[in-house]
Scaffold this active site. Structure first.
Site, PDB file in Angstrom:
ATOM      1  CG  HIS A 146      -9.960   4.233   3.210  1.00  0.00           C
ATOM      2  ND1 HIS A 146      -8.782   4.923   3.363  1.00  0.00           N
ATOM      3  CD2 HIS A 146     -10.774   4.663   4.211  1.00  0.00           C
ATOM      4  CE1 HIS A 146      -8.884   5.734   4.399  1.00  0.00           C
ATOM      5  NE2 HIS A 146     -10.082   5.592   4.930  1.00  0.00           N
ATOM      6  CG  HIS A 202      -1.867   1.165   1.264  1.00  0.00           C
ATOM      7  ND1 HIS A 202      -3.157   1.033   1.720  1.00  0.00           N
ATOM      8  CD2 HIS A 202      -1.754   2.459   0.905  1.00  0.00           C
ATOM      9  CE1 HIS A 202      -3.786   2.197   1.648  1.00  0.00           C
ATOM     10  NE2 HIS A 202      -2.946   3.081   1.153  1.00  0.00           N
ATOM     11  CG  HIS A 243      -5.144   2.006   5.763  1.00  0.00           C
ATOM     12  ND1 HIS A 243      -6.494   1.815   5.971  1.00  0.00           N
ATOM     13  CD2 HIS A 243      -5.038   2.807   4.678  1.00  0.00           C
ATOM     14  CE1 HIS A 243      -7.171   2.484   5.057  1.00  0.00           C
ATOM     15  NE2 HIS A 243      -6.311   3.086   4.266  1.00  0.00           N
ATOM     16  CG  HIS A 286      -0.774   7.144  -0.940  1.00  0.00           C
ATOM     17  ND1 HIS A 286      -1.972   7.339  -1.602  1.00  0.00           N
ATOM     18  CD2 HIS A 286      -1.068   6.463   0.195  1.00  0.00           C
ATOM     19  CE1 HIS A 286      -2.954   6.805  -0.883  1.00  0.00           C
ATOM     20  NE2 HIS A 286      -2.426   6.267   0.202  1.00  0.00           N
ATOM     21  CE  LYS A 303      -7.874   1.900  -0.914  1.00  0.00           C
ATOM     22  NZ  LYS A 303      -6.603   2.605  -0.628  1.00  0.00           N
ATOM     23  CG  ASP A 339      -1.814   4.756   4.006  1.00  0.00           C
ATOM     24  OD1 ASP A 339      -1.876   5.195   2.841  1.00  0.00           O
ATOM     25  OD2 ASP A 339      -2.596   5.133   4.911  1.00  0.00           O
TER      26      ASP A 339
END
Length: 346
Positions: free
Chosen positions: A137, A14, A175, A16, A100, A248
């Protein structure tokens, strides 16, 4: 005491990377230690179609440091207009490795997410047919639900009904932050995994709020009580293959964090692996570290474990950079608040 540890090159399930100047700044931080990463699609505009994913992957590869051994694993951002056929083609070509699900309004750049889950049922059914995982999420966004309860409510109201309606769908709860989520994952017979971040293994909500607001500890899902953090540590260090590392890592420039309405996200790409060694050592579970960071996620995503390795060495306390610079501004590196004695040395 163990002074050196060699493990398969870790994966980040995960991540970004953002885009543009920020992508160029943060990609080397991940590529230094990780061999692969599941890349989040919540850009502006989001990565919705196979064509979007191909274009974003090309930008990532163009920003890759010379000599880096890193593979981005692309994902698609689920909307109520997502075409199941486009998802299937992207998966069959090996372009995307997951879809996602963002509940609309749940986190950074999630405004295009899902409000009516019945509208995306055909996508879930096609994904189940082809074995493509759904990354979620896991928070509801109802204003009447307390922010510290949103993960637990999501499990009951959204996730469990989805899994009952499409039982063959493979799901990653991303997460996770609560003992409720840990219990839900461990109760599943098959098809359910969970990522745990470095920062949620280290901080609880007191770290954000006690003695003054610390914006660089603010993330979504927000850190919870100490009892929940301990449940996450127990799950991560247990050797249970349903739990694996997803950092994350979420870079924001300092002015976007240190303001009246700060952005959510902790930037851990720089030091995540040394932090994990410290956490696992403190838990007396260094023998379980390679499973959590290198093996369990690969097995869930049906990918081979990395053939290359990294070596961690224990010594004097390590000093990490306080910030990295990007073309958009400085980004603060996550500070665990305690000495870290592990470094990646090979």
């Amino acid at each position: 005491m163990t002074q050196s540890l060699t493990i398969p090159r870790p994966d980040d399930w995960h991540l970004h990377l953002r885009d543009g100047a920020m992508l160029k700044a943060v990609l080397p931080e991940t590529a230094r230690h990780f061999g692969r990463a599941i890349i989040m699609p919540n850009l502006v505009p989001p990565v919705v179609t196979a064509a979007d994913a191909a274009a974003y992957k090309a930008r990532i590869m163009a920003a890759m440091p010379e000599g880096a051994d890193f593979t981005p694993l692309m994902t698609l951002y689920l909307t109520e207009e997502t075409d199941p056929a486009d998802v299937a083609v992207a998966a069959s070509e090996g372009l995307v490795h997951a879809v996602k699900l963002y509940p609309a309004g749940a986190t950074t750049n999630s405004a295009s997410g899902v409000r009516d889950f019945d509208k995306v049922r055909p996508v879930f059914e096609r994904m189940a047919e082809i074995g493509l995982p759904l990354c979620v999420h896991g928070e509801v966004t109802d204003s009447e639900v307390d922010i510290f309860d949103r993960e637990a409510v999501f499990i009951d109201r959204v996730l469990d009904p989805i899994r009952r309606a499409v039982p063959e769908l493979r799901v990653v709860m991303e997460h996770v932050t609560t003992s409720n989520a840990v219990d839900y994952v461990t109760s599943a017979e098959a098809g359910l995994g969970a990522t745990i971040t470095a920062h949620h293994l280290i901080i609880n909500r007191n770290h954000i709020l006690v003695g003054g607001i610390r914006p660089h500890y603010y993330c979504l899902p927000v850190a919870k009580r100490e009892s929940h953090r301990l449940a996450l540590v127990q799950a991560a260090t247990s050797g249970d293959p349903r739990f694996f590392l997803g950092t994350d890592s979420a870079p924001h420039v300092d002015p976007a964090k240190e303001c009246g309405c700060g952005c959510a996200g902790c930037f851990t790409a720089t030091n995540a692996i040394p932090l994990m060694a410290e956490v696992f050592e403190r838990a007396g579970a260094l023998d379980k570290l390679d499973g959590f960071v290198s093996r369990h996620g690969a097995a869930f995503y049906r990918l081979p474990v990395s053939a290359s390795t990294i070596t961690l060495t224990r010594g004097d306390a390590t000093t990490f950079p306080a910030k990295i610079e990007s073309g958009d501004g400085p980004v603060t590196v996550f500070d665990p608040g305690f000495p870290v004695h592990w470094t990646v040395t090979g």
